[in-house]
Design an enzyme around this catalytic site. Structure first.
Site, PDB file in Angstrom:
ATOM      1  N   TRP A 363       0.816  -1.207   0.000  1.00 29.99           N
ATOM      2  CA  TRP A 363       0.000   0.000   0.000  1.00 29.99           C
ATOM      3  C   TRP A 363       0.854   1.263   0.000  1.00 29.99           C
ATOM      4  CZ3 TRP A 363      -1.049   3.403   4.452  1.00 29.99           C
ATOM      5  CH2 TRP A 363      -0.143   3.187   5.518  1.00 29.99           C
ATOM      6  N   ASP A 364       2.122   1.152   0.402  1.00 29.22           N
ATOM      7  CA  ASP A 364       2.922   2.374   0.504  1.00 29.22           C
ATOM      8  C   ASP A 364       3.193   2.993  -0.853  1.00 29.22           C
ATOM      9  OD1 ASP A 364       3.836  -0.115   1.460  1.00 29.22           O
ATOM     10  OD2 ASP A 364       5.896   0.566   1.550  1.00 29.22           O
ATOM     11  N   GLU A 490       0.269  -1.457  12.256  1.00 26.42           N
ATOM     12  CA  GLU A 490       0.367  -2.915  12.316  1.00 26.42           C
ATOM     13  C   GLU A 490       0.509  -3.437  13.746  1.00 26.42           C
ATOM     14  OE1 GLU A 490       3.456  -3.764   9.480  1.00 26.42           O
ATOM     15  OE2 GLU A 490       2.029  -3.713   7.821  1.00 26.42           O
ATOM     16  N   LYS A 594       2.543   1.370  16.038  1.00 25.19           N
ATOM     17  CA  LYS A 594       3.795   1.150  15.305  1.00 25.19           C
ATOM     18  C   LYS A 594       4.083   2.307  14.360  1.00 25.19           C
ATOM     19  CE  LYS A 594       5.990  -2.229  12.199  1.00 25.19           C
ATOM     20  NZ  LYS A 594       5.709  -3.219  11.152  1.00 25.19           N
ATOM     21  N   GLN A 595       3.042   2.723  13.651  1.00 29.50           N
ATOM     22  CA  GLN A 595       3.195   3.797  12.672  1.00 29.50           C
ATOM     23  C   GLN A 595       1.889   4.561  12.636  1.00 29.50           C
ATOM     24  OE1 GLN A 595       2.780   0.088  10.827  1.00 29.50           O
ATOM     25  NE2 GLN A 595       3.301   1.095   8.921  1.00 29.50           N
TER      26      GLN A 595
END
Lengths: 785, 785
Positions: A363-364, A490, A594-595
């Site tokens: 997806w990035d 995640e 996490k992000q």
């Protein structure tokens, strides 16, 4: 790299002035060259020593079984992994009886320079052989942006202190032995990609050779061919030979000091799922012929011209921090290299710079890389989205297998099929579909590309909207809910009504309805009815966005803020990243990020949050975000700038920008982080530049952090090129083409033209108390003072 | 079995009057014999044809790797699987030149009878060889309840119509070839258990032989020995021989019609993790000596006497439905067989009747089997819990590895280590720990076994309570929350505040505090402080039990009732069980229940729900429960009886009871469902009998469904044996031992003695409209009318 002392800070180059064997794998990634179609790691010409030899073709993969301790319906049975294809960059040198190897003899000088304007990697070596013969070896290597099948190498040898018998072997090597722990810790994957190629044909003529191979499992055919121009003394002699897995041109000569042997090598690659051996063989021969026709100098001139054009539209100038300037240009160069000529293939997370993440696209690409492309080289953005369009049949089949409508794009893939073997963070992360839809919407909004809108946009937006319609449902209160999915973070999984996902699905719904209105005939072909469009708009209107009234913040997903906060005080520094030291069940059920997830939602949907909510949300999530992902800093930079933590914004911007060049994640050896490199642009343009695209109007609220004296950037928007220059006091806007563009500067409407630059003051904000991060997990301080 | 036409309905036997090769694997499970230490499947004496040959020793397993497509912290790397050990039940027969094989020649009669009172499997065959010699072969086989190492077989051969040269080969066969698809579809598991045994010693003497082997991976040593009594004509001759993987006694004779060869074979098994070859060899020799000393008739007499005692305490008499009567006794016999002499080993889900579920033990032992044992053979309940106590070190190590305190028992295991390779339905299903704690509490309450309470109870309750203390936390409102865990229903996972789990954790906390009060010195040894006990009580007091005010029902877990209801109308009958046709992500996020979860909570915690809540909850969950698990019907029977759906209760009771004998789940070939067989008892005693144990008082509210004319059962409670007889109008209570026992009958307090039976009327309830089940997922109608 962070401990590599021999990279000098230069504005337009990565310049290594001495060789560090310890950092070989990292420098191979940093000095990787690619055009998005071919990628070659910065391996030494002579092949050894190496960290990880790597030559990659975008889309060329091998299959391996995906095993499970317990089977479950819908789990993919087959994985795909990028393979190291036939290595055409090898040029071995024998001086007298001694092979040139930097580990033996004396290395008097070793200099490598990646020239970001020339698009070349230049190497200069002074080496004294164990038999005491001093030699100078220089090589120049490039992967052509203009001839997408071509790698070029010029190799020069010269004795410095006496005559030398020399042999140069220029090779094509298939099934190169790889250091096992580096290719994969998983024995099944390692087995699949150990000698993945089966020889189909090998031929050589005077100075040229070709090898044709096929992968065993995936059945992909490839051809690698080389041709040479050799110039030496009259005693120079050449001979060529091939076998199943290698081709070799052997050049011998006897050189006196002042004499030089120069070998120009062109390597051409081609691969196909369907073309025959003769067709592929001819294809690479033709590519070689065209390259020879253009010639070495001609190819280098084209390379520089291609890059001049790129830098004119994409460069970000940074004054006051030379390291950042260098890293920023490195980032832009590598993002370009990953995407420029991908042309209908995906953009792998590591580009073509290493085999990390198995060479998969995620997806990035859409979320982090696509904005950079859209506003600098929009044609590359369109190409990347056309790849998604080409794998729509796989995505539709996957949705059907999962019992849903529309299309479910894979979480990770090379060829189009889902390759994620862990469904809570794979299949369940459906936001990838809305990420693709949003990239389509963004691209069309920024370019006005109506043909793309019709040919690609309708299909992608309709099928993804159908997926959301199928995934969501109305509750008793009439809210549209999307339950049990995984958002960007995640460290959470399978949550109800993830804010990011729901906002993205809303955008997807609205975008699908709009594109169907624009292209009604095309929509009808897909069976879209007014009822279906109405159902999308209704779901968008009634989309549930959870809010925690008690805390005055948005929970990342429903109930998130009821969960226990991770015990950061009890977590040792060596226990990060958490996923390597704690079980998922415990990470998932606690408040630890996490992000950015909710923060990413705020970055993408500023209008969905009040300024107060943005500030409170950002501060809340800063305290629980550990940044175990390289996809964190750029988003945090954007929001920190937005809510007024300018110093923090700068620290995050610097981290995003320096991520790979300073190897902050300690895995650059596996390849560069293309999304993270793109994040450097995002941090500057969307963060410090405060840019937002409203389609008919670009909004800016630029601010200069302490630590910089100036920065500037350019935006391509609907065929216009806007240049923005930011100093401590003012922002200057000018068009670099004839025309007019409407923008806002801190809310003030401006019409920018090419006639005269518009200068506007930047309001000064008093800094607020910045939020804290979990102990040890804040960004490195970059701001002065 | 449901389509097997030759099982006759008899009250005390499973009687097959003709052989169905098609149902061979199923009958091997049904005719399996076990004492909980040794299990032998009902394979034909001559070994072939077979569905799945099976001889099992409780605890004897082999290791195999557990692979993952994507690695994660804490995922077990090694699995354990039950192995088919040395087969001692083989007796092959040669008549003239022809091997006796039911597939060849003519099978005139084939009769097998599992005698539930004798504890024997008797087989009578009349077979005409392809060379036209008619023979009668009879065998009687048992696995001794009183000599736990011993299997006995009496084998008789007799010609019917002329003289016959016969050879009988009595064997021990190690590493028997297994039909691969039946042992495992997973090639890795199949590889591990294909020839798992390495020979260490083989010896034979006149009529005896012994084989000693060791497993390759797990390093477990086993010995199998046999000895014989042979009687035939004076021409009878015997010889024995052994090799690494086989031992053989060969008996030859020439028989006239009317003459018989009779061979009595005793097989002894022993295994150990630590004992040496000589020690094990001697152990089995001693077991054989003891068996021979007792003799064939003596062993059979002991067997019958053991069962007489069992039936006196455990029999459930059922009048009005002969099939149910038979199935009920079959169920009780097989539960006894799975547990009687397990003595410090687990109770596998399939007992020792097949290799299904890899021979693992799960939470169902404590939840479904333990009540039966506790109230019929409490010593076996204590043994099974002592096994849990013995693996406490593994459970503590696992908790620590997961970053938690106390003990985390494995979701599935043979030896004690976690073997679940799918954590959302393995590691995350922490309720297994409270299930064990609850079984301890139930056992101590029912027996008053103070020594067990102290020696076993304190450790188990304290360490499981510590786990819950570590897993849960207080939210801002002061509720104790347990987030992100999986309850009994395997069609949900990773939910917050699963009602079953939270109620069980509450019981665990309260039980731990109470046992520490009773045994303060022991508690101090474990470092339990008054503060810790107070923290348990506080968490119990503040335990969050979610309730949905809008619907007036309890959600199975927080937010469950907000989720989409599964589209039952669109689900075809062939799409059940759902987990084989839909992905977990979709099953988990919708309202669909595989097996009772909230309903199980109501069965175990009647006091936590008002009668109105029980009724509404039951009706709500009936509509979404698909019973894709054999662990459903018994719990639904209990609650249906409780809330007044007597007809439905009976249908579920019948289903629970007939589950295996009629192969309702279509997988009896892999082994019997011991928990489900226990469920038959639960359905009758807790469901139709309405029994609840308040420690000092047993509560009953019996009711007789249409379709039965009477049923009775017995309860062992604190060394007393209460007999309860239920007819349409009355319930009769009497003690079968001197003493007094306080009970309630529909709320009325009674003191039951052995002097005179107490007869009380049963109140008649008017039937309510029963709830519906998902289409096609209701129980088969058993009630008349």
């Amino acid at each position: 790299m962070i401990e590599h002392p021999w990279i000098s800070v230069e504005p337009w180059a990565i310049h290594e002035t001495a060789l560090s064997l310890e950092h070989l794998a990292q420098t191979e990634s940093v000095f990787a060259l690619s055009n998005g179609h071919i990628g070659v790691r910065g391996n030494l010409d002579e092949g050894e020593p190496h960290g990880l030899p790597g030559t990659y073709l975008n889309g060329m993969y091998e299959l391996h079984p995906l095993p499970y301790a317990e089977a479950s319906y819908g789990a993919p049975e087959s994985g795909q992994t990028i393979i190291n294809v036939t290595d055409g960059k090898i040029l071995r040198l024998l001086v007298g009886d001694e092979p040139f190897d930097v580990r033996y003899g004396e290395l008097r000088a070793h200099d490598r320079l990646l020239d970001l304007r020339a698009g070349t990697l230049r190497r200069t070596v002074e080496w004294v052989s164990p038999a005491h013969r001093a030699m100078r070896v220089t090589s120049t290597r490039f992967v052509s942006f203009t001839h997408r099948a071509i790698v070029g190498i010029a190799y020069e040898v010269e004795p410095l202190d006496g005559p030398a018998d020399i042999v140069v072997q220029s090779e094509l090597v298939a099934n190169e032995p790889l250091p096992l722990p580096l290719i994969s810790k998983d024995p099944r994957v390692a087995a699949a990609i150990d000698s993945p190629l089966e020889s189909e044909e090998h031929l050589c003529s005077e100075l040229a050779a070709v090898l044709v191979h096929k992968t065993r499992g995936s059945g992909l055919r490839m051809a690698a061919a080389m041709n040479h121009l050799a110039s030496g003394t009259p005693r120079m002699h050449t001979a060529s030979e091939t076998s199943a897995d290698s081709a070799r041109l052997v050049v011998t000569d006897v050189l006196q000091p002042g004499q030089q042997l120069r070998l120009v090598k062109f390597v051409a690659y081609g691969w196909s799922e369907s073309r025959t051996v003769p067709a592929l063989r001819d294809q690479v021969a033709a590519a070689l012929a065209a390259a020879r026709q253009t010639g070495w100098d001609g190819l280098l001139a084209e390379q520089r011209s291609y890059l001049d054009d790129f830098w004119a539209r994409a460069d970000i100038e940074i004054e006051g921090d030379a390291e950042l300037q260098q890293a920023m240009r490195f980032a832009l160069f590598q993002v370009l290299s990953a995407c420029a000529r991908a042309e209908g293939r995906g953009i792998p997370a590591k580009g073509l710079t290493g085999s990390g993440y198995d060479g998969h696209s995620f997806w990035d690409s859409e979320t982090f890389v696509m904005p950079v492309l859209t506003y600098t080289i929009p044609s590359a953005a369109a190409d990347a989205l056309r790849w998604r369009h080409s794998i729509l049949p796989d995505a539709s089949a996957r949705a059907q297998a999962l019992g849903h409508r529309g299309a479910a794009f894979p979480w990770r893939t090379i060829h189009g099929e889902e390759c994620s073997g862990y469904w809570p963070a794979g299949t369940a992360a459906f936001h990838v579909n809305a990420d693709i839809a949003a990239a389509v919407i963004q691209y069309v909004r920024a370019t006005g590309d109506d043909r793309f809108d019709r040919d690609v946009g309708v299909d992608l937006l309709v099928q993804t909207a159908r997926l959301w319609g199928s995934l969501g449902h109305y509750d008793l209160q009439g809210h549209f809910r999307i339950d049990g999915v995984t958002g960007p973070d995640e460290y959470s999984a399978l949550a109800d009504n993830n804010v990011y996902t729901n906002l993205m699905a809303r955008r997807n719904f609205v975008g699908a309805a709009a594109v169907c209105e624009r292209h009604q005939d095309k929509a009808r072909e897909l069976g879209v009815t007014p009822d279906e469009m109405a159902s999308w708009r209704a779901a968008a209107d009634r989309m549930l966005i959870p809010y925690d009234e008690r805390l005055g913040i948005h929970p990342q997903a429903e109930r998130f803020t009821d969960h226990e906060i991770w015990d950061f005080a009890a977590t040792r520094p060596d226990q990060y990243p958490l996923l390597l030291h704690f079980p998922y069940f415990d990470i998932y059920r606690k408040q630890v990020v996490k992000q950015p997830d909710l923060v990413l939602a705020m970055a993408r949907f500023p209008e969905a949050f009040t300024p107060e909510q943005r500030t409170r949300n950002f501060d809340y999530y800063e305290r629980i975000t550990v940044r175990d992902s390289s996809l964190s800093a750029c988003t945090q930079a954007v929001l920190a700038a937005e809510v007024g933590h300018l110093r923090l914004a700068f620290d995050y911007t610097a981290e995003a920008t320096l991520m790979d060049l300073q190897d902050l994640e300690h895995n650059v050896r596996d390849g560069l982080h293309i999304a993270s490199l793109s994040g450097a642009w995002i941090a500057f343009v969307f963060g410090l530049g405060g840019m937002k695209d409203h389609g008919d109007c670009l909004e800016f609220s630029p601010k200069l952090p302490d630590g910089l004296t100036r920065f500037s950037f350019s935006i391509t928007h609907r065929q216009q090129c806007l240049h923005v220059n930011v100093t401590g006091q003012t922002a200057t806007y000018v068009l670099w083409n004839p025309g007019t563009l409407r923008i806002t500067h801190y809310g003030e409407s401006l019409f920018v033209t090419d006639a005269a630059a518009i200068v506007r003051p930047i309001p000064q904000v008093s800094p607020r108390e910045p939020p804290t991060q979990p102990p040890g997990r804040g960004p490195r301080r970059r701001s002065p003072g």
